[in-house]
Design a protein around this motif. Structure first.
Motif, PDB file in Angstrom:
ATOM      1  N   PRO A 253       0.809  -1.227   0.000  1.00  0.00           N
ATOM      2  CA  PRO A 253       0.000   0.000   0.000  1.00  0.00           C
ATOM      3  C   PRO A 253       0.842   1.277   0.000  1.00  0.00           C
ATOM      4  CG  PRO A 253      -0.851  -1.578   1.591  1.00  0.00           C
ATOM      5  CD  PRO A 253       0.467  -2.104   1.136  1.00  0.00           C
ATOM      6  N   ILE A 254       2.020   1.227   0.611  1.00  0.00           N
ATOM      7  CA  ILE A 254       2.895   2.402   0.620  1.00  0.00           C
ATOM      8  C   ILE A 254       3.419   2.679  -0.785  1.00  0.00           C
ATOM      9  CG2 ILE A 254       5.064   3.353   1.496  1.00  0.00           C
ATOM     10  CD1 ILE A 254       4.582   1.832   4.077  1.00  0.00           C
ATOM     11  N   TRP A 257       0.706   4.116  -2.828  1.00  0.00           N
ATOM     12  CA  TRP A 257       0.520   5.526  -2.460  1.00  0.00           C
ATOM     13  C   TRP A 257       1.562   6.400  -3.153  1.00  0.00           C
ATOM     14  CZ3 TRP A 257       3.501   7.798   2.040  1.00  0.00           C
ATOM     15  CH2 TRP A 257       3.226   9.164   2.172  1.00  0.00           C
ATOM     16  N   GLU A 262      -2.391   7.174  -3.975  1.00  0.00           N
ATOM     17  CA  GLU A 262      -3.474   6.638  -3.159  1.00  0.00           C
ATOM     18  C   GLU A 262      -2.981   6.620  -1.711  1.00  0.00           C
ATOM     19  OE1 GLU A 262      -4.771   2.892  -4.606  1.00  0.00           O
ATOM     20  OE2 GLU A 262      -5.257   3.640  -6.602  1.00  0.00           O
ATOM     21  N   ALA A 263      -3.218   7.707  -1.004  1.00  0.00           N
ATOM     22  CA  ALA A 263      -2.662   7.865   0.339  1.00  0.00           C
ATOM     23  C   ALA A 263      -3.334   6.921   1.331  1.00  0.00           C
ATOM     24  CB  ALA A 263      -2.831   9.306   0.802  1.00  0.00           C
ATOM     25  N   PRO A 264      -2.538   6.198   2.120  1.00  0.00           N
ATOM     26  CA  PRO A 264      -3.123   5.359   3.170  1.00  0.00           C
ATOM     27  C   PRO A 264      -3.670   6.216   4.297  1.00  0.00           C
ATOM     28  CG  PRO A 264      -0.737   5.359   3.351  1.00  0.00           C
ATOM     29  CD  PRO A 264      -1.078   6.103   2.090  1.00  0.00           C
TER      30      PRO A 264
END
Length: 303
Positions: A253-254, A257, A262-264
């Motif tokens: 996910p990082i 992002w 796509e910011a967590p």
């Protein structure tokens, strides 16, 4: 004493190899997304390139370094190759049919499956600390996906669940065989390659907008990461190997992002910190445990 020293060294070696493979695997999903391809095309291209990389590496080891290494190490190797083949297919189907959050959440059951299978098939009863670490990591994953799990697709979720179980089974049988399975998942890419090409109707049916990312993934990232993760069970337990797969849960996910903006969420970051802490803490505990055992058994000089 002499038996404990090699055991500790082997365990450290297994941790380092498996950790490196887990880190490499974290960029798999971002590379798949960057390729802008459909599921079957990605499966066909990535698997074909991985199989080619395996053949090249095996040929170099056998003919250049003169080291005898079977393509598939016996019946156990055939079983492990088959399991990795199925896992590749179900994983790619999950990537393209559910959200990343749902996928990594369900894959987090891998250590639990591995622990139970190792207990059942190999007789390796997990330490209480291992169960605690797994529960903590599952809690962290639940935090990561708590806001978006309802948005997932049921078909993709089922593919992810099956993939997690198959992968855990492959790790367990690799551990039980106690032989070199480093090439098992790589040669296992042949079946997914054939399935993918069949589904798109041959090479002419491939739809890949940015093939360079799949080339990087199939020739370098997947071969190295899968070889490391498949080699790990020779030195460390199945549940420990499975926990390093969870690095993808934290870091993928990082990377998404950073690449796709796509910011967590804050909750996601907290969950990732919990998982990293549990994973590192458990590994350090195992290392310290081996060292304490060695010191206890070491002969003492007379005063």
């Amino acid at each position: 004493m002499q038996d404990q020293l090699p055991a500790a060294a082997e365990h450290r070696k297994g941790l380092l190899i498996t950790a490196f493979g887990g880190m490499m695997l974290t960029i798999d999903i971002p590379l798949l997304r960057l390729s802008q391809s459909d599921a079957w095309s990605a499966l066909a291209v990535r698997s074909t390139l991985t199989f080619i990389a395996a053949l090249i590496a095996w040929s170099v080891i056998r003919f250049v370094f003169k080291r005898q290494m079977p393509l598939i190490p016996g019946k156990a190797g055939l079983l492990v190759v088959s399991l990795y083949s199925l896992a590749s297919i179900t994983f790619l189907m999950a990537v393209f049919n559910t959200t990343t959050a749902n996928l990594v959440f369900i894959l987090a059951f891998n250590p639990m499956f591995s622990a139970l299978l190792a207990w059942w098939l190999v007789g390796e009863k997990p330490k209480p600390q291992t169960f605690v670490a797994m529960l903590v990591m599952l809690f962290g994953v639940l935090l990561i996906v708590s806001d978006g799990i309802k948005a997932g697709n049921l078909t993709g979720d089922l593919f992810a669940l099956v993939s997690s179980l198959i992968l855990a089974t492959a790790i367990t049988f690799s551990r039980k065989a106690r032989t070199d399975m480093g090439f098992a998942p790589l040669f296992g890419a042949l079946v997914p390659a054939i399935v993918g090409l069949t589904m798109v109707g041959g090479v002419s049916g491939l739809a890949v907008a940015e093939p360079a990312w799949l080339v990087l993934n199939g020739l370098i990232v997947i071969p190295i990461s899968f070889w490391c993760l498949a080699t790990g069970p020779r030195y460390i337990s199945g549940p420990e190997v499975a926990m390093f797969y969870l690095l993808e849960t934290i870091l993928a996910p990082i990377w998404v992002w950073m690449i796709f903006a796509e910011a967590p969420t804050l909750i996601g970051l907290i969950g990732g910190a919990i998982i990293i802490t549990a994973l590192v803490g458990h590994s350090l505990w195992r290392l310290l445990s081996h060292r304490r055992t060695v010191r206890t058994l070491a002969p003492r000089h007379p005063v």
